[in-house]
Design an enzyme around this catalytic site. Structure first.
Site, PDB file in Angstrom:
ATOM      1  N   TYR A 186      -2.997  -2.433 -10.359  1.00 48.88           N
ATOM      2  CA  TYR A 186      -3.161  -2.330  -9.142  1.00 48.88           C
ATOM      3  C   TYR A 186      -2.040  -3.311  -8.224  1.00 48.88           C
ATOM      4  CZ  TYR A 186      -4.741  -2.530  -4.180  1.00 48.88           C
ATOM      5  OH  TYR A 186      -4.631  -2.317  -2.628  1.00 48.88           O
TER       6      TYR A 186
ATOM      7  N   TYR B  83      -3.992   3.296   7.781  1.00 54.36           N
ATOM      8  CA  TYR B  83      -5.067   2.677   7.929  1.00 54.36           C
ATOM      9  C   TYR B  83      -6.204   3.364   8.986  1.00 54.36           C
ATOM     10  CZ  TYR B  83      -2.191  -0.404   5.358  1.00 54.36           C
ATOM     11  OH  TYR B  83      -1.399  -1.276   4.505  1.00 54.36           O
TER      12      TYR B  83
ATOM     13  N   VAL C  58       0.955  -3.676   4.053  1.00 47.98           N
ATOM     14  CA  VAL C  58       0.856  -4.976   4.813  1.00 47.98           C
ATOM     15  C   VAL C  58       1.999  -5.841   4.649  1.00 47.98           C
ATOM     16  CG1 VAL C  58      -1.614  -5.258   4.560  1.00 47.98           C
ATOM     17  CG2 VAL C  58      -0.307  -6.015   2.596  1.00 47.98           C
TER      18      VAL C  58
ATOM     19  N   SER D 204       0.833  -1.264  -0.087  1.00 41.48           N
ATOM     20  CA  SER D 204       0.052  -0.114  -0.083  1.00 41.48           C
ATOM     21  C   SER D 204       0.762   1.444  -0.118  1.00 41.48           C
ATOM     22  CB  SER D 204      -0.949  -0.002   1.243  1.00 41.48           C
ATOM     23  OG  SER D 204      -2.180  -0.651   0.925  1.00 41.48           O
TER      24      SER D 204
ATOM     25  N   LYS E 281       0.533   3.624  -2.869  1.00 42.37           N
ATOM     26  CA  LYS E 281      -0.851   4.443  -3.083  1.00 42.37           C
ATOM     27  C   LYS E 281      -0.613   5.964  -3.436  1.00 42.37           C
ATOM     28  CE  LYS E 281      -3.567   0.457  -1.523  1.00 42.37           C
ATOM     29  NZ  LYS E 281      -4.448   0.131  -0.139  1.00 42.37           N
TER      30      LYS E 281
HETATM   31  N1  GLU Z   1      -2.125  -5.387  -2.105  1.00 45.18           N
HETATM   32  C1  GLU Z   1      -2.917  -5.370  -0.869  1.00 45.18           C
HETATM   33  C2  GLU Z   1      -4.132  -5.445  -1.003  1.00 45.18           C
HETATM   34  O1  GLU Z   1      -4.778  -4.741  -1.691  1.00 45.18           O
HETATM   35  C3  GLU Z   1      -2.149  -4.078  -0.289  1.00 45.18           C
HETATM   36  C4  GLU Z   1      -2.692  -3.909   1.083  1.00 45.18           C
HETATM   37  C5  GLU Z   1      -2.005  -3.032   1.866  1.00 45.18           C
HETATM   38  O2  GLU Z   1      -0.581  -2.866   1.868  1.00 45.18           O
HETATM   39  O3  GLU Z   1      -2.523  -2.355   2.705  1.00 45.18           O
HETATM   40  O4  GLU Z   1      -4.527  -6.137  -0.162  1.00 45.18           O
END
Ligand code: GLU
Length: 616
Positions: free
Chosen positions: A200, A252, A270, A75, A78
């Site tokens: 993504y 988060y 994550v 993430s 992003k």
């Molecule tokens: N590729 C992960 C997902 O979408 C990213 C999650 C994350 O790092 O928050 O589940």
């Protein structure tokens, strides 16, 4: 640039390197949390891995622990994709499909901002998938190439995708598929979510180590400029928008507490990566795969918390002190230009010195510092006729400070006071010229140095008082060095003199040459310079009625400086041999000249001492 070209990391021997090593060794004992397993490949991570890296705004790196382990960015990708979308499509378009409100829900919650029919923010999966949709090209290969190019520019080296993680996520990412289809249903994205999800999942699977991520974070700290390559990857406006959303939504559903505790824009993923940004100063990246219940790296949070606390970096605890912005203030009474003045001229200047005030600035100029400068300048403008702001020691000027300077310029000008900005470092020239040009920048920027503004001020005072007539040819009887001599003595000197004319830039005497004559300026200004490095430095200047090269009379040695015509110049020259003859035939003339010479030297010494006394 590839990794081999990067500036070398500063490890244990540096202050920050040692700090990070201690931090890593202390926090290694923190053995709580779980590795994410919902993407099976992530479950293979080594729970003991723990690395930290910092990249400073000047491109220095500090690292500790397993900072070279390459793991998927997840993430933390992003914010960068969001920045790319903003730069490519503009705020308005992006805001139509993704907002900037925190959700308070888990990162992968299947929720939409129904009131606005868009994803809540680009840091949760729905918003990141919308962002990916905006950046999806005709073919997956094109989308992948663009995305990898962006991340590589941000890291300052070529990055790759971890294909096993990508496949693992592709095979199990049904929840993200559900989110994508929900958005297709709402008309937020086009009904081709497979292509979008491909991008993504790939952006989440880009491999980075802590230094890559710290450099990417530092790019955000530097208003979009990559610290190793100097490339402007994002615009400053986009960078500000990215950091704003990271601040409110980056951690988060721990975002509120995070700002409260740590107070830095950050993003976690994550895989156990966290990047944090200290705007203007540095990027920090931590890797430790043990996650708390929210999905944040347990040790990563603790590293950021301690780092921000130890060095007082919470953005709401800024302790900038604008007090140091003004280095010193002086008038033309305390400081004279390098131009030597005759006794009569000095008397006039003594009375007018307070009408010139110079304010020397230092450090970075930002709003509060500039406000202080504006206040001080306004005070000066009430007393002085010329106010100079000297920026020689200013490191940077932000937008707010530039705007204040522009306002100072227009306000001061309306108050029968001339306002000049001098000593502008090259790197700030374009910004200042632009800010000040709107308001009569030519006058404000008329003098490159405070010295030149001061000399012009003095000339103005002297011309106004009639003490010097620009363009007048000075007679020998008016020269300081011949003061006290009668008409017959002057006639003797006139017979011994030869008169020469020079054009601007002409060398009259040259450092190191044999000293064969003494000169008296009849008209114009002669600069005295000494060699310095590959150029020269102006140490003094003499005008009509003053002598130069007179040391030759005392020691007959070599020239200790150059004399260069500043404009059209006329000089009377006396050959040393002729002066020796006068000393023989008319000893009283020689005695008067010597005593005038001693007085002028002692005057200059006194003035130099006073100046030293003023500035210590
Ligand atoms: N590729 C992960 C997902 O979408 C990213 C999650 C994350 O790092 O928050 O589940």
């Amino acid at each position: 640039m590839n990794i081999a070209d990067r500036p070398g990391p500063l490890l244990g021997s540096s202050v920050l390197g040692r700090y990070l090593e201690t931090l890593v060794s202390d926090l290694s004992r923190l053995n709580i949390g779980d590795i994410a397993t919902y993407i099976p490949q992530l479950g293979l991570a080594d729970p003991t891995d723990f690395g930290v890296a910092i990249v400073t705004a000047d491109g220095r790196q500090y690292k500790a622990g397993t900072c070279d382990r390459r793991v998927t960015i997840q993430s933390v990708s992003k914010p960068f994709m969001y920045g790319q979308a903003l730069d490519q499509f503009g705020r308005e378009v992006v805001l139509k499909s993704v907002g900037v409100e925190p959700t308070g829900e888990r990162f992968n919650a299947i929720v939409l901002d129904e009131a606005n029919n868009r994803a809540f923010n680009p840091m949760v999966n729905s918003g990141a998938i919308v962002t990916a949709a905006l950046l999806t090209r005709d073919t997956p290969a094109q989308s992948e190439a663009d995305m990898l190019a962006l991340f590589s520019r941000l890291a300052g080296r070529q990055l790759d995708i971890d294909m096993p993680v990508f496949h693992s996520e592709h095979e199990t990412g049904h929840r993200n598929r559900a989110i994508a289809w929900l958005m297709v249903n709402a008309g937020i994205i086009e009904p081709e979510p497979d292509k979008v999800l491909d991008l993504y999942f790939k952006q989440c699977s880009v491999l980075v180590d802590c230094t890559d991520l710290a450099a990417m974070a530092c790019t955000l700290a530097k208003r979009g400029t990559q610290p190793f390559t100097g490339e402007q990857v994002f615009t400053p406006d986009t960078t500000r928008d990215i950091l704003s959303v990271m601040t409110t939504c980056g951690m988060y559903d721990y975002a509120g507490q995070w700002v409260y505790d740590v107070g830095l824009p950050a993003k976690s993923g994550v895989s156990g990566m966290i990047m944090a940004v200290v705007p203007g100063q540095l990027g920090l990246a931590v890797y430790s795969p043990l996650l708390d219940s929210v999905g944040n790296s347990v040790r990563g949070i603790e590293v950021c918390r301690r780092f921000a606390r130890d060095f007082g970096l919470h953005t709401c605890a800024s302790a900038l002190d604008p007090g140091g912005a003004i280095r010193r203030v002086y008038t033309a009474r305390e400081v004279r230009s390098l131009r030597q003045r005759t006794v009569a001229e000095r008397a006039v200047l003594d009375g007018a010195g307070a009408l010139f005030e110079a304010v020397e600035l230092t450090g970075p100029l930002y709003f509060a510092a500039a406000e202080r400068v504006a206040h001080r300048t306004a005070e000066a403008a009430q007393r002085a006729r010329t106010v100079v702001l000297d920026l020689t020691r200013v490191e940077s000027i932000d937008k707010g400070a530039l705007d204040i300077l522009r306002r100072v310029a227009s306000l001061t000008a309306s108050e029968s006071c001339r306002f000049h900005v001098t000593g502008i470092p090259d790197r700030l020239k374009a910004d200042l010229a632009e800010a000040l040009s709107a308001w009569n920048g030519t006058a404000v920027l008329a003098y490159p140095t405070t010295e030149s503004a001061l000399e012009a001020f003095e000339d103005g005072v002297l011309t106004g008082s009639g003490a010097i007539g620009i363009g007048d040819v000075m007679r020998l009887s008016q020269a300081d060095i011949f003061k006290g001599l009668g008409p017959e003595d002057i006639a003797v000197l006139e017979r011994a003199a030869s008169t020469f004319s020079y054009a601007a830039g002409d060398r009259i005497i040259t450092h190191g040459d044999d000293a064969l004559a003494v000169y008296v300026v009849a008209r114009g200004v002669v600069s005295i310079t000494i060699p310095l490095g590959s150029g020269t430095r102006r140490i003094s200047a003499v005008g009509a009625g003053q002598a130069f090269g007179e040391m030759a009379m005392l020691d007959g040695g070599r020239r200790s400086a150059n004399a260069v015509a500043s404009g059209a110049v006329i000089c009377h020259a006396f050959a040393i041999d002729a002066i020796r003859q006068i000393a023989k035939d008319h000893p009283h003339i020689y005695a008067v000249i010597l005593s005038n010479l001693v007085r002028s030297l002692s005057d200059r010494l006194r003035a130099a001492n006073e100046q030293l006394g003023t500035f210590g």
